[in-house]
Design a protein around this motif. Structure first.
Motif, PDB file in Angstrom:
ATOM      1  N   PRO A 114      -1.590  -5.505  -3.098  1.00  0.00           N
ATOM      2  CA  PRO A 114      -1.815  -6.070  -4.444  1.00  0.00           C
ATOM      3  C   PRO A 114      -2.573  -7.388  -4.458  1.00  0.00           C
ATOM      4  CG  PRO A 114       0.406  -5.188  -4.278  1.00  0.00           C
ATOM      5  CD  PRO A 114      -0.180  -5.137  -2.887  1.00  0.00           C
ATOM      6  N   THR A 115      -2.401  -8.213  -3.429  1.00  0.00           N
ATOM      7  CA  THR A 115      -3.086  -9.516  -3.401  1.00  0.00           C
ATOM      8  C   THR A 115      -4.515  -9.428  -2.871  1.00  0.00           C
ATOM      9  OG1 THR A 115      -2.147  -9.968  -1.205  1.00  0.00           O
ATOM     10  CG2 THR A 115      -0.921 -10.775  -3.120  1.00  0.00           C
ATOM     11  N   LEU A 116      -4.972  -8.213  -2.521  1.00  0.00           N
ATOM     12  CA  LEU A 116      -6.329  -8.048  -1.974  1.00  0.00           C
ATOM     13  C   LEU A 116      -7.090  -6.967  -2.744  1.00  0.00           C
ATOM     14  CD1 LEU A 116      -5.750  -8.113   1.907  1.00  0.00           C
ATOM     15  CD2 LEU A 116      -6.608  -9.955   0.451  1.00  0.00           C
ATOM     16  N   ARG A 117      -7.103  -7.056  -4.047  1.00  0.00           N
ATOM     17  CA  ARG A 117      -7.719  -5.979  -4.818  1.00  0.00           C
ATOM     18  C   ARG A 117      -8.953  -6.406  -5.602  1.00  0.00           C
ATOM     19  NH1 ARG A 117      -2.139  -2.890  -6.651  1.00  0.00           N
ATOM     20  NH2 ARG A 117      -2.024  -1.590  -4.762  1.00  0.00           N
ATOM     21  N   THR A 118      -9.428  -7.611  -5.357  1.00  0.00           N
ATOM     22  CA  THR A 118     -10.675  -8.043  -5.974  1.00  0.00           C
ATOM     23  C   THR A 118     -11.725  -8.226  -4.891  1.00  0.00           C
ATOM     24  OG1 THR A 118     -10.217 -10.412  -5.826  1.00  0.00           O
ATOM     25  CG2 THR A 118      -9.404  -9.253  -7.791  1.00  0.00           C
ATOM     26  N   VAL A 119     -12.979  -8.231  -5.302  1.00  0.00           N
ATOM     27  CA  VAL A 119     -14.076  -8.396  -4.356  1.00  0.00           C
ATOM     28  C   VAL A 119     -13.938  -9.703  -3.593  1.00  0.00           C
ATOM     29  CG1 VAL A 119     -16.569  -8.739  -4.160  1.00  0.00           C
ATOM     30  CG2 VAL A 119     -15.668  -6.968  -5.689  1.00  0.00           C
ATOM     31  N   GLU A 120     -13.650 -10.781  -4.320  1.00  0.00           N
ATOM     32  CA  GLU A 120     -13.594 -12.098  -3.694  1.00  0.00           C
ATOM     33  C   GLU A 120     -12.476 -12.196  -2.656  1.00  0.00           C
ATOM     34  OE1 GLU A 120     -13.726 -11.482  -6.909  1.00  0.00           O
ATOM     35  OE2 GLU A 120     -15.773 -12.149  -7.369  1.00  0.00           O
ATOM     36  N   LYS A 121     -11.319 -11.624  -2.971  1.00  0.00           N
ATOM     37  CA  LYS A 121     -10.183 -11.731  -2.056  1.00  0.00           C
ATOM     38  C   LYS A 121     -10.401 -10.872  -0.806  1.00  0.00           C
ATOM     39  CE  LYS A 121      -6.784 -13.039  -5.545  1.00  0.00           C
ATOM     40  NZ  LYS A 121      -5.564 -12.641  -6.301  1.00  0.00           N
TER      41      LYS A 121
ATOM     42  N   ILE B  72       7.666   4.319   8.992  1.00  0.00           N
ATOM     43  CA  ILE B  72       8.007   2.962   8.530  1.00  0.00           C
ATOM     44  C   ILE B  72       6.918   2.425   7.610  1.00  0.00           C
ATOM     45  CG2 ILE B  72       8.318   0.564   9.282  1.00  0.00           C
ATOM     46  CD1 ILE B  72       9.567   1.688  11.859  1.00  0.00           C
ATOM     47  N   ILE B  73       5.658   2.612   8.022  1.00  0.00           N
ATOM     48  CA  ILE B  73       4.530   2.108   7.241  1.00  0.00           C
ATOM     49  C   ILE B  73       4.478   2.756   5.867  1.00  0.00           C
ATOM     50  CG2 ILE B  73       1.994   2.079   7.131  1.00  0.00           C
ATOM     51  CD1 ILE B  73       2.068   1.850  10.247  1.00  0.00           C
ATOM     52  N   LYS B  74       4.788   4.045   5.812  1.00  0.00           N
ATOM     53  CA  LYS B  74       4.739   4.788   4.552  1.00  0.00           C
ATOM     54  C   LYS B  74       5.627   4.159   3.489  1.00  0.00           C
ATOM     55  CE  LYS B  74       5.585   9.384   2.622  1.00  0.00           C
ATOM     56  NZ  LYS B  74       6.034  10.769   2.939  1.00  0.00           N
ATOM     57  N   ASP B  75       6.806   3.676   3.892  1.00  0.00           N
ATOM     58  CA  ASP B  75       7.764   3.106   2.940  1.00  0.00           C
ATOM     59  C   ASP B  75       7.721   1.583   2.886  1.00  0.00           C
ATOM     60  OD1 ASP B  75       8.715   5.689   2.370  1.00  0.00           O
ATOM     61  OD2 ASP B  75      10.113   5.621   4.058  1.00  0.00           O
ATOM     62  N   SER B  76       6.786   0.991   3.629  1.00  0.00           N
ATOM     63  CA  SER B  76       6.730  -0.463   3.709  1.00  0.00           C
ATOM     64  C   SER B  76       5.918  -1.051   2.549  1.00  0.00           C
ATOM     65  CB  SER B  76       6.093  -0.872   5.045  1.00  0.00           C
ATOM     66  OG  SER B  76       6.064  -2.273   5.171  1.00  0.00           O
ATOM     67  N   LYS B  77       6.348  -2.194   2.060  1.00  0.00           N
ATOM     68  CA  LYS B  77       5.626  -2.885   0.992  1.00  0.00           C
ATOM     69  C   LYS B  77       4.284  -3.386   1.512  1.00  0.00           C
ATOM     70  CE  LYS B  77       6.141  -6.547  -2.442  1.00  0.00           C
ATOM     71  NZ  LYS B  77       7.022  -7.636  -2.943  1.00  0.00           N
ATOM     72  N   GLU B  78       3.225  -3.163   0.738  1.00  0.00           N
ATOM     73  CA  GLU B  78       1.876  -3.541   1.173  1.00  0.00           C
ATOM     74  C   GLU B  78       1.663  -5.041   1.024  1.00  0.00           C
ATOM     75  OE1 GLU B  78       2.593  -1.182  -0.987  1.00  0.00           O
ATOM     76  OE2 GLU B  78       1.869   0.709  -0.143  1.00  0.00           O
ATOM     77  N   GLU B  79       1.748  -5.750   2.155  1.00  0.00           N
ATOM     78  CA  GLU B  79       1.576  -7.205   2.157  1.00  0.00           C
ATOM     79  C   GLU B  79       0.548  -7.680   3.176  1.00  0.00           C
ATOM     80  OE1 GLU B  79       6.168  -8.370   0.875  1.00  0.00           O
ATOM     81  OE2 GLU B  79       5.528  -8.532   2.976  1.00  0.00           O
ATOM     82  N   GLU B  80       0.508  -7.067   4.338  1.00  0.00           N
ATOM     83  CA  GLU B  80      -0.371  -7.485   5.425  1.00  0.00           C
ATOM     84  C   GLU B  80      -1.311  -6.343   5.805  1.00  0.00           C
ATOM     85  OE1 GLU B  80      -0.377 -10.489   6.442  1.00  0.00           O
ATOM     86  OE2 GLU B  80       1.525 -11.259   5.658  1.00  0.00           O
ATOM     87  N   LEU B  81      -2.482  -6.711   6.347  1.00  0.00           N
ATOM     88  CA  LEU B  81      -3.487  -5.728   6.758  1.00  0.00           C
ATOM     89  C   LEU B  81      -3.626  -5.775   8.279  1.00  0.00           C
ATOM     90  CD1 LEU B  81      -5.518  -3.657   5.625  1.00  0.00           C
ATOM     91  CD2 LEU B  81      -7.224  -5.485   5.597  1.00  0.00           C
ATOM     92  N   PHE B  82      -3.134  -4.750   8.951  1.00  0.00           N
ATOM     93  CA  PHE B  82      -3.123  -4.711  10.411  1.00  0.00           C
ATOM     94  C   PHE B  82      -3.845  -3.477  10.931  1.00  0.00           C
ATOM     95  CE2 PHE B  82      -0.411  -8.230  10.531  1.00  0.00           C
ATOM     96  CZ  PHE B  82      -0.111  -8.578  11.845  1.00  0.00           C
ATOM     97  N   CYS B  83      -4.252  -3.536  12.179  1.00  0.00           N
ATOM     98  CA  CYS B  83      -4.823  -2.387  12.875  1.00  0.00           C
ATOM     99  C   CYS B  83      -3.908  -2.038  14.037  1.00  0.00           C
ATOM    100  CB  CYS B  83      -6.229  -2.712  13.387  1.00  0.00           C
ATOM    101  SG  CYS B  83      -6.939  -1.437  14.441  1.00  0.00           S
TER     102      CYS B  83
END
Length: 269
Positions: A140-147, A248-259
């Protein structure tokens, strides 16, 4: 450590392993009751003086809380060990091998997902940026072009161009100034000609991340020697770990972007 039924070639050692893990005396009586036999008969089976019938094996599946695939595998182990001829044993061994081979194919372990058209798959996997930007829109915090630009250190123009392409193929949708995910996931099978590029893209990113390693990151490299049977065992455990992590990822809240990348390969040329 508890072992899965897939690590066994015969049903009795697995049966013994599960009962010993649960405490042999009490569990033996309980499973005997569930199968409608005396505890002494279970002892005879464990001592290889008797065989489980298919009906008893089916009851054991329920008692041991096997999954559908585990139940299927256990029943085939019983049938193989009960077979009275070499050709029949070989027949069931072939069925068992087919199950094990299928478990070694990641796409089969994790399930198939929706697919893009070929030209769009080629674009998506040509670079690391489409998939990174695509998954960024789940946060949610990464949904604009600038972010997204700031988070991934990309120009606004590059992000806009990529988001427009992602939108055109239905992978993201635009709501006001924000971009939201469309399809939840895209996965390549090991037989795809895009897989080499996909792995290369993200391993190059992993190499770059070494220069800025953070406390919440992990990098591991090790050269080892081991038995051929343990190679299969470790690969199976890694695949199971991937499956569990994705759960775990499937049910995890989307906060961080990892590889997440894992490498386990034969050094011999």
């Amino acid at each position: 450590m508890d072992k899965s039924v897939f690590e066994f070639s015969h049903y009795r050692p697995y049966f013994r392993h599960r009962l010993e893990a649960a405490g042999a005396r009490g569990s033996k009586a309980q499973i005997a009751e569930s199968m409608g036999v005396q505890a002494t008969y279970v002892s005879q089976v464990l001592q290889e003086k008797a065989h489980l019938s298919l009906e008893q094996a089916e009851a054991a599946n329920i008692f041991l809380k096997h999954t559908t695939q585990e139940s299927h595998f256990f029943l085939m182990l019983v049938q193989k060990d009960r077979a009275g001829t070499k050709s029949l044993r070989e027949y069931f061994q072939k069925q068992l091998d087919d199950v094990l081979n299928a478990r070694m194919v990641l796409t089969e372990r994790l399930g198939k997902s929706q697919q893009l058209e070929e030209k769009d798959r080629s674009w998506y996997y040509a670079s690391w940026t489409p998939s990174a930007i695509h998954i960024a829109t789940t946060i949610p915090t990464l949904r604009t072009v600038e972010k997204i630009s700031a988070a991934l250190n990309l120009t606004n123009e590059k992000v806009i161009e990529t988001l427009e392409h992602l939108e055109s193929v239905g992978l993201v949708r635009k709501e006001g100034l924000e971009f939201h995910p469309g399809l939840q996931q895209i996965r390549l099978g090991k037989d795809s000609h895009h897989i080499l590029k996909h792995h290369t893209n993200w391993r190059l990113q992993a190499m770059q991340s070494l220069d800025r390693e953070k406390i919440n990151e992990l990098h591991y490299s090790g050269v080892v020697s081991l038995s051929a049977s343990d190679v299969v065992k470790i690969k199976d455990q890694l695949l199971e770990s991937i499956k569990n992590n994705i759960s775990i990822i499937k049910d995890s809240k989307e906060e961080e972007l990892f590889c997440m990348t894992i490498d386990f390969f034969d050094l011999k040329r």
